[in-house]
Design an enzyme around this catalytic site. Sequence first.
Site, PDB file in Angstrom:
ATOM      1  N   PRO A 154       0.805  -1.243   0.000  1.00  0.00           N
ATOM      2  CG  PRO A 154       0.099  -0.910   2.209  1.00  0.00           C
ATOM      3  CD  PRO A 154       0.876  -1.860   1.333  1.00  0.00           C
ATOM      4  CB  CYS A 155       3.195   2.817  -2.390  1.00  0.00           C
ATOM      5  SG  CYS A 155       2.367   2.524  -3.945  1.00  0.00           S
TER       6      CYS A 155
END
Lengths: 185, 154
Positions: A154-155
């Site tokens: 989850p950047c």
Amino acid sequence: MTISPDLDRRFREAAIALDLVDMGFDVVDSPIGPLFVAASTRGLAAISFESDPDDQLARIAKIAGPCVLRSPKAIDAARRELDEYFAGRRRVFDLTLDLRALPPFTVSVLHELGRVPYGETTTYGALAAAVGRPRAARAVGTVMNRNRIPIVLPCHRVIGSSGNLVGYAGGLDRKITLLELEGAR
Amino acid sequence: MMHAVAIPPFEHFYEQHRVEVLRLLRRRLGADQADDAFQETFLRALRAYRRLEHGEHLRAWVLTIAQNVALDALRRTKPTAELIEAGAEDSRPAYEDLAELTNGLPRTERAAVVLRYGYDLSYDQIASALGSTPDAARQAASTGVRRLRRSSPS
């Protein structure tokens, strides 16, 4: 003359069943647009917002070898979990990941990234500190920008220390949508 | 220096040649048997694909695989006498340069000679096209060449 969908499907399924494919891919519909998704027998290897497979195949082949084939079956698990995530029914992805050919620093940053909880945000500096390189915030930013498996890694949950969103490889609109979906904004 | 043609992702190779392969197999086997042969052709190609050394002559390569899959299928269902007929009709791939020269050779030798010397394929590639081993492919090519030497007018 064309190939019947049934004949085409049977070949693709046989190729996967016989384990002859280095990487299978397909395009998955999502609320943030079609996603190109690729997986090997090791796990999920790539998600891209550039959904035109032609642009992606050479990149995938470079990672895994030339036996790259469109195969809905190969990405079944990823498709199901992405659907659940976008429907708000999944907070944690339970997929093995294929992170081969990535440098050790990148892998350790991605590993920390995977621990950032649903609905929360962290900063580039905090991630850098978490991997023992507190001055490497910029390098962490580069890893985020090149993240091969966005959404699942989850950047979008990584923002600037002043609270600004900074950037997203898929465009800031998508970053905002994902954070809103998770109730983080 | 010339660079070898890059090997395309298998998806592109498959999309590019599947219609022609199916057409050839239908002509040889009829619609009923062609579907199974189609799958077998591309599975054989996929098995050998990782070992390819360059991306040249992939069309000749996959059509040769299809020819051999068709002959295997015919061999299973027809008596030998008919097979010779079937093999003699338009079954030859378009290896234009070497076609006439190698006309008199047995099928395997002819395919090996043409793929090796006409298309510069490796014995690995020829082996997967013929459904044999690299050693057998090398043997077939050299026997074929010897036979040609013997039969050519001096």
